[in-house]
Design an enzyme around this catalytic site. Structure first.
Site, PDB file in Angstrom:
ATOM      1  N   GLU A   1       0.434  -0.257  -5.222  1.00 26.53           N
ATOM      2  CA  GLU A   1      -0.288   0.252  -5.299  1.00 26.53           C
ATOM      3  C   GLU A   1       0.626   2.038  -5.478  1.00 26.53           C
ATOM      4  OE1 GLU A   1      -2.555   3.764  -3.940  1.00 26.53           O
ATOM      5  OE2 GLU A   1      -1.572   3.224  -2.269  1.00 26.53           O
TER       6      GLU A   1
ATOM      7  N   ASP B   1       0.817  -1.175   0.010  1.00 27.63           N
ATOM      8  CA  ASP B   1      -0.078   0.024   0.327  1.00 27.63           C
ATOM      9  C   ASP B   1       0.418   0.983  -0.247  1.00 27.63           C
ATOM     10  OD1 ASP B   1      -2.528   1.324   0.275  1.00 27.63           O
ATOM     11  OD2 ASP B   1      -1.449   1.784   2.196  1.00 27.63           O
TER      12      ASP B   1
END
Length: 628
Positions: free
Chosen positions: A356, A304
């Site tokens: 991401e 993330d």
């Protein structure tokens, strides 16, 4: 003493950033003879003690191992299921109760004490799956990911959570039936705040106790693999929870975070940034990644907020931060990500590392040897935003904004992309995918079917968020389950049937996935006809005579005699028509057979005509091709 020598050696590797399985000695470990061993890193602490319900929360002093910064104690008093924390006295003499950073289980919220747990003893049954995974080449395999937030997929009538065991019974068969290849779980690491969705993590080695025990979670993974479903989990190595009893100033000084408070303070997310250049933090985080892969058999990690680790000025108030070269790159963050991916791939070359990453940073999926970050895949957030913006638009104006679709053709092979319609796009007032679509309810479904077909036909692996598969109208709410009541509506039922059908086509047709990252896998047959708001392209398989023709109509006006250029004359058949009555469309009788003659069109030597449905899409494949 042999034990101390062993711990000293392990501590040395930890302190030099080379202890990649430090969960094997740090934290709490139960031994066969009933002895509990506690080890914790607190380099600047004056003293450290373990406290728990086994000693009436009174200090049991620990000893530092040869000035390594790691404190140690053994006791026969602690038993399985006991709660504990560490009492850390900092250089200023203040005593604070801290979590165990290596805890593998925490008590249910609102408490955050660690739980004494046994070593993982799960008997795995996924040997065949892991064997196939080692032999496969993921880039040349189908990948159609169903993104899930466990706490809101389904709940009981009293609004209590499902358990991991219940998810194994219901979620796995559901995903299997709809034809997805992978489940991606939003973070399942322990976190106290539901509204953080798991991205503000407390425990980096602990599955959240909301849904049951660690063993229940492992059973869930095992059952996914037995059903031939891969499991990816979101993981957050860039920042950690703000709570003062967690990692922040663990030993009374900046320990896991940067010394510079401006760099440590992540104002935008209300978190603390890890000091990614610190050797011990690298040992901690890489050990966390390997724990989930080694011990939990995950097939991949979606890392993330990579951009937050790549740039010094990513957060508000940091616009003037620069590195020694005078630019905004976070050199420590870049080196950490390269090291992370190298170590993970050395240990598990068949495990997927997914970034991401929201900027245009070059080389995210290039190898470290070539100067890249070493990820296997990157989420294509630019494609996602542009595609959604195009489909949200009134069809009357789409022809003037065709670049929203065609711009992706310019950079589609710059990285190995996953195309996501993720949770971030269906929350906080952004509306659900269904609600984004223009027009009345019928046209919204027609748009949604066409957009999903565009997703599955476009080069790159795929991801869609739960609820999109049947066109849930309400945007996602993390505090309640999906609107399963929608499936009483025939249009939602037909949308779900469409999802299964298009997923099956995607899975069965090799040209749709085996050359996702090869320019030879895409033939641009009709991609610049903005005036008619139509598009056509061909997905080419490795075998020259194996391909899928995709044609799209982005306006609610049927196109008669729409000509499609193809590489060969011969016979073709319909794979899917999004306007099929079975899927909620208006076509009760389908054109299923097509014959291409040697009429050149748009650079192709042969062509055939179709009736292109209003606000619809067609997928067509060859059945018998002529020579030449």
């Amino acid at each position: 003493m042999v034990l101390q020598d062993t711990l000293a050696d392990k501590s040395y590797l930890f302190n030099t950033g080379r202890s990649f399985k430090s969960y094997g000695f740090l934290g709490c470990h139960m031994h066969d003879e009933g002895r509990a061993e506690f080890n914790v890193w607190a380099p600047n602490a004056k003293s450290v003690a373990v406290v728990g319900d086994f000693n009436d929360w009174q200090d049991s002093p620990m000893k530092q191992i040869e000035n390594t910064g790691i404190w140690h104690i053994e006791t026969n008093n602690a038993k399985l299921g006991n709660l504990y924390k560490f009492a850390v006295v900092g250089p200023d003499g203040k005593r604070n109760l801290k979590i165990d950073p290596y805890a593998t289980q925490f008590e249910r919220k609102p408490g955050d004490a660690a739980v004494v747990t046994p070593p993982i003893g799960h008997k795995w049954h996924d040997g065949l799956w892991l064997g196939r995974r080692k032999r496969s080449k993921p880039a040349q395999r189908p990948m159609n990911i169903y993104e899930v937030h466990l706490g809101s997929w389904k709940r009981h009538d009293d609004d209590s959570y499902y358990t991991y065991s219940e998810y194994a019974d219901e979620l796995i068969p559901y995903v299997k039936e709809l034809g997805y290849t992978h489940i991606e779980l939003m973070p399942v690491m322990e976190h106290p705040l539901d509204a953080s969705w798991g991205y503000q993590q407390l425990g980096y080695f602990a599955t959240t106790s909301r849904f049951g025990s660690r063993e229940d979670f492992l059973n869930f993974i095992d059952n996914c693999h037995l059903a031939n479903i891969g499991v990816i989990v979101d993981w957050v190595p860039g920042h950690f929870i703000r709570n003062y009893d967690a990692l922040y100033q663990y030993d009374g000084t900046p320990t896991f975070e940067y010394q510079d408070e401006n760099r440590a303070d992540n104002k935008g997310w209300g978190a603390w940034n890890f000091d990614l250049g610190k050797a011990q933090v690298q040992s901690f985080l890489i050990s966390s990644a390997l724990y989930w892969i080694d011990e939990c058999h995950l097939d991949g990690l979606r890392v993330d907020a990579v951009s937050n680790m790549l740039y010094l000025d990513y957060d508000v108030g940091k616009e003037n931060l620069v590195n020694k070269y005078g630019d905004n790159r976070n050199l420590e963050g870049i080196e950490f990500l390269q090291k992370l991916n190298q170590v993970v791939h050395q240990e598990h070359p068949d495990t997927l590392m997914i970034a991401e990453e929201s900027s245009a940073y070059k080389g995210v999926t290039d190898t470290v040897v070539d100067g890249g970050l070493g990820f296997d895949y990157k989420w294509n957030l630019g494609w996602m935003h542009d595609t959604l913006k195009f489909f949200e638009m009134d069809p009357l104006y789409r022809h003037d904004h065709y670049n929203l679709l065609t711009f992706a053709f310019v950079y589609m092979y710059n990285e190995k992309f996953i195309l996501p319609f993720s949770h971030d796009e269906v929350v906080h007032g952004k509306k659900s995918l269904m609600h984004k679509m223009p027009g009345d309810r019928y046209n919204q479904f027609a748009n949604l079917r066409t957009m999903i077909t565009y997703l599955l036909a476009f080069p790159g692996k795929k991801l869609t968020f739960m609820g999109s598969e049947w066109g849930q109208f309400l945007e996602w709410r993390d505090w309640s389950q999906l609107e399963w009541v929608d499936l009483k509506d025939p249009l939602n039922q037909k949308m779900q049937a469409f999802t299964k059908a298009i997923n099956d086509v995607y899975h069965d047709e090799r040209p749709l996935w085996e050359q996702d990252y090869e320019p030879e896998g895409m033939i641009y047959s009709n991609t610049d006809d903005n005036e008619s708001s139509t598009m056509g392209f061909i997905r080419q398989g490795k075998k020259k005579r194996q391909f899928v023709v995709a044609a799209f109509n982005f306006v609610p006006v049927e196109k008669q005699d729409y000509r499609i250029g193809v590489p060969y004359s011969g016979d073709y058949e319909l794979l899917i028509n999004t306007e099929d009555e079975r899927f909620g469309g208006t076509w009760t009788k389908l054109e299923t057979q097509f014959t291409a003659d040697k009429t050149p069109f748009n650079g192709q030597p042969a062509s055939f005509t179709v009736t292109l449905p209003a606000m619809g899409a067609l997928l067509i494949r060859p059945t018998k091709l002529n020579r030449g």
